[in-house]
Design an enzyme around this catalytic site. Structure first.
Site, short mmCIF file in Angstrom:
data_model
loop_
_atom_site.label_atom_id
_atom_site.label_comp_id
_atom_site.label_asym_id
_atom_site.label_seq_id
_atom_site.Cartn_x
_atom_site.Cartn_y
_atom_site.Cartn_z
N TYR A 65 0.86 -1.19 0.00
CA TYR A 65 0.00 0.00 0.00
C TYR A 65 0.88 1.22 0.00
O TYR A 65 1.87 1.29 0.75
CB TYR A 65 -0.93 0.01 1.22
CG TYR A 65 -2.31 -0.50 0.85
CD1 TYR A 65 -3.10 0.20 -0.04
CD2 TYR A 65 -2.80 -1.68 1.39
CE1 TYR A 65 -4.35 -0.27 -0.41
CE2 TYR A 65 -4.05 -2.16 1.03
CZ TYR A 65 -4.81 -1.45 0.13
OH TYR A 65 -6.05 -1.91 -0.24
N GLU A 67 -0.60 4.84 -0.69
CA GLU A 67 -1.40 6.00 -1.09
C GLU A 67 -0.53 7.24 -1.11
O GLU A 67 0.26 7.47 -0.19
CB GLU A 67 -2.57 6.22 -0.14
CG GLU A 67 -3.83 5.49 -0.56
CD GLU A 67 -4.01 4.18 0.16
OE1 GLU A 67 -2.99 3.54 0.49
OE2 GLU A 67 -5.17 3.81 0.39
N ASP A 212 -7.70 10.94 -25.95
CA ASP A 212 -7.74 9.57 -25.43
C ASP A 212 -7.08 8.67 -26.48
O ASP A 212 -7.70 8.32 -27.49
CB ASP A 212 -9.20 9.16 -25.19
CG ASP A 212 -9.32 7.71 -24.70
OD1 ASP A 212 -8.32 6.96 -24.80
OD2 ASP A 212 -10.41 7.34 -24.25
N THR A 238 -4.73 3.69 -22.13
CA THR A 238 -4.48 2.41 -21.47
C THR A 238 -3.05 2.00 -21.84
O THR A 238 -2.46 2.53 -22.77
CB THR A 238 -5.47 1.33 -21.92
OG1 THR A 238 -5.55 1.35 -23.35
CG2 THR A 238 -6.84 1.57 -21.34
N LYS A 241 -2.89 -1.99 -24.86
CA LYS A 241 -3.33 -2.24 -26.24
C LYS A 241 -2.09 -2.20 -27.14
O LYS A 241 -1.22 -3.04 -26.98
CB LYS A 241 -4.41 -1.22 -26.61
CG LYS A 241 -5.67 -1.34 -25.73
CD LYS A 241 -6.81 -0.50 -26.24
CE LYS A 241 -8.08 -0.70 -25.44
NZ LYS A 241 -8.20 0.24 -24.30
N ARG A 247 -2.37 -4.56 -18.07
CA ARG A 247 -3.67 -3.89 -17.99
C ARG A 247 -3.50 -2.70 -17.07
O ARG A 247 -3.01 -2.82 -15.94
CB ARG A 247 -4.74 -4.82 -17.38
CG ARG A 247 -5.10 -6.03 -18.21
CD ARG A 247 -5.61 -5.68 -19.58
NE ARG A 247 -6.96 -5.20 -19.58
CZ ARG A 247 -7.98 -5.82 -20.19
NH1 ARG A 247 -7.80 -6.96 -20.82
NH2 ARG A 247 -9.18 -5.30 -20.17
N1 DSN Z 1 -13.03 -2.24 -24.66
C1 DSN Z 1 -12.00 -1.52 -25.39
C2 DSN Z 1 -12.00 -1.86 -26.82
O1 DSN Z 1 -12.19 -3.02 -27.16
O2 DSN Z 1 -11.77 -1.00 -27.65
C3 DSN Z 1 -12.06 -0.07 -25.16
O3 DSN Z 1 -12.00 0.18 -23.82
#
Ligand code: DSN
Length: 425
Positions: A65, A67, A212, A238, A241, A247
Site C-alpha cells: 500500500y 497511497e 484519449d 491504457t 493495447k 492492464r
Molecule cells: N473495450 C476496449 C476496446 O475493445 O476498444 C475499449 O475500452
C-alpha cells in the site's frame, strides 16, 4: 496449540506453484493459453505483453500500500516503491515527450474520469465527444456511463460521405455549445487523427482538449501516428493495447495540469496504487523506448493495410474505405447477417474478432452491422503481410460459408496450422 497455516505461496516458496495449489485455475489458464496459440487474435484492443512485463505484474509488489505519490505517502516501507513509480513516470515522460505523467490509473475508464475532473468538469458542464456508434468510447459521453450521466454531452460524428471526422460539424457544435472539454481519440476509428484541427476548434471556443489515445498509444510511441502531446491539454491511454504493457492506464499532461491530474487520480477517485502494475508499466515503457518497438509499430500498420487491401479485393466494404492505423471495420450494412453472427462464425473458424457498430447503425449493439479487426496481437506473434493476406482469404471464405459447419471446420484446421507456426504466447 494450533497455528494459523500460511498460504501455500508463502509457506512453500520457492517451489509452490499454481499447478500444485489450484489445479482448476491452472488448467483453465493453460486451456486459454492454448486457445490463443491455436487461433488468430484480431481483437483490436488486445495484445501480448512480454514475459518481463508479466513477471513484474506477478511480483511481490502486489502486497504494497502506498497511497500518495513518490516521496509523499501515507504509508511506511515505501522508499523502494517510490523509486519504481518514479522510474515509470520518468520513462513515460521520455517515451511521449510529455511534461507530466501519472502512472497510477487502474484502467482507461478511471483515467478518463480523472481527466474530466482535472480539467474542472462539474456535473452539468458540457463535454463534446464522438458518438459511441461512430467510434467513440463509453466514457466519451454514453448515457449509460458516468460521463453521460454527469455531463451535458454533445456528440459529434463522422461525415456520411467520407466516414472520417466531420470537422465542419465539430466546429459548428463547439461554437453553438461552448463545451468545457472536447474529447478526441476513439475505439473504432481507422484513420489518422488531426490533433491540430481539434486544437484550433478548442482555442476558438475556449475548450480544453482531452486526447484519449488508448488504442493508438503504441503507434504514437512508435512514431507511426502523430503525437497529441504538442496539442492536447490532457492525454489518457491504457497501457495494454498497442503499447503492449500490463492492464492499466496512464495520464500525460502539460505542467499546468499536473497537480490537478494527480489530485483527481488520488485521492479524487482511486485508493492505493497497484505497484506491481506500475512496475510492469515501467518495463513496458522501457520496451517501447527501444528501436525495435518502432519496427513493431510500423509492422502493425503494414499488416492492417495488407489485411484491408485483401478484404477489399474480396468485395468487403470497409469503414472509410481502409485504414491508416492498427484497426479496420468491416461494414455489413447491406448483408443479410449481423456483425454478431459473422463474429461467431469467424470464431468457429478460429479467427477471433469483436462485433462493432458502424456509423448510421440500424441494428442493436448486441447485433451490430460491423466487425472490428486489429493487428497488434498477431504482429506481436510475428505475423507479417503475407499472413494477413491469407487471413483475408479465410475471412472471405467464412462469409461465403457462414452456416456450413464442414467448411468452417476445414478453415479452422488451416487457421490452426498458421497460428501454431507463429511465436507462442
Ligand atoms: N473495450 C476496449 C476496446 O475493445 O476498444 C475499449 O475500452
Amino acid at each position: 496449540m494450533t497455528t494459523t497455516p500460511l498460504p501455500t505461496s508463502v509457506a512453500a516458496r520457492p517451489t509452490a506453484s499454481l499447478f500444485a495449489e489450484d489445479r482448476a485455475v491452472w488448467s483453465l489458464i493453460q486451456r486459454d493459453r492454448r486457445r490463443h496459440n491455436e487461433t488468430l487474435n484480431l481483437i483490436a484492443s488486445e495484445n501480448y505483453a512480454s514475459e518481463a512485463v508479466l513477471e513484474a505484474l506477478a511480483s511481490h509488489l502486489n502486497v504494497k500500500y502506498a497511497e500518495g505519490y513518490p516521496r509523499s505517502r501515507y504509508y511506511q516501507g515505501v522508499g523502494i516503491v517510490d523509486d519504481i513509480e518514479q522510474l515509470a513516470i520518468d520513462r513515460a515522460k521520455e517515451l511521449f515527450g510529455a511534461e507530466h505523467a501519472n502512472v497510477q490509473p487502474y484502467s482507461g475508464s478511471p483515467a478518463n474520469m480523472a481527466a474530466y475532473y482535472a480539467l474542472g468538469c462539474q456535473p452539468g458542464d458540457t463535454v463534446m465527444g464522438m458518438e459511441l456508434s461512430h467510434g467513440g468510447h463509453l466514457t466519451h459521453g454514453s448515457p449509460v456511463n458516468f460521463s453521460g450521466q454527469q455531463f451535458k454531452i454533445v456528440s459529434y460524428h463522422v461525415s456520411p460521405d467520407t466516414e472520417t471526422i466531420d470537422f465542419d460539424e465539430v466546429a459548428r457544435l463547439a461554437r453553438e455549445h461552448r463545451p468545457k472539454v472536447i474529447v478526441a481519440g476513439y475505439s473504432a476509428y481507422p484513420r489518422i487523427i488531426d490533433w491540430a484541427a481539434f486544437r484550433r476548434v478548442c482555442d476558438e471556443v475556449g475548450a480544453a482538449l482531452l486526447a484519449d489515445i488508448a488504442h493508438i498509444a503504441g503507434l504514437v510511441a512508435g512514431g507511426v501516428h502523430p503525437s497529441p502531446v504538442p496539442y492536447a491539454d490532457v492525454i489518457t491511454t491504457t497501457t495494454h493495447k498497442t503499447l503492449r504493457g500490463p492492464r492499466g492506464a496512464l495520464i500525460l499532461c502539460k505542467s499546468q495540469y499536473a497537480k490537478a491530474v494527480d489530485r483527481a487520480v488520488f485521492p479524487g477517485i482511486q485508493g492505493g496504487p497497484h505497484l506491481s502494475a506500475i512496475a510492469a508499466k515501467a518495463v513496458c515503457f522501457r520496451e517501447a523506448l527501444q528501436p525495435e518497438f518502432k519496427q513493431y509499430a510500423a509492422q502493425i500498420v503494414a499488416n492492417a493495410r495488407a489485411l484491408a487491401e485483401r478484404l477489399l479485393e474480396h468485395g468487403f466494404r470497409l469503414w472509410s474505405g481502409g485504414t491508416d492505423n492498427h484497426l479496420l471495420v468491416i461494414e455489413l450494412r447491406d448483408q443479410p447477417f449481423t456483425g454478431a453472427a459473422f463474429a461467431k462464425a469467424l470464431e468457429r473458424a478460429g479467427i477471433i474478432v469483436s462485433k462493432s457498430t458502424i456509423p448510421g447503425e440500424t441494428r442493436s449493439p448486441w447485433q451490430t452491422s460491423g466487425v472490428r479487426l486489429g493487428t497488434p496481437a498477431l504482429t506481436s506473434r510475428g505475423a507479417v503481410e503475407r499472413d494477413m493476406r491469407q487471413i483475408g482469404d479465410w475471412i472471405a471464405q467464412v462469409r461465403d460459408n457462414l452456416s456450413e459447419e464442414a467448411a468452417l471446420e476445414r478453415i479452422r484446421l488451416e487457421v490452426r496450422a498458421l497460428a501454431s507456426g507463429l511465436a507462442p504466447i
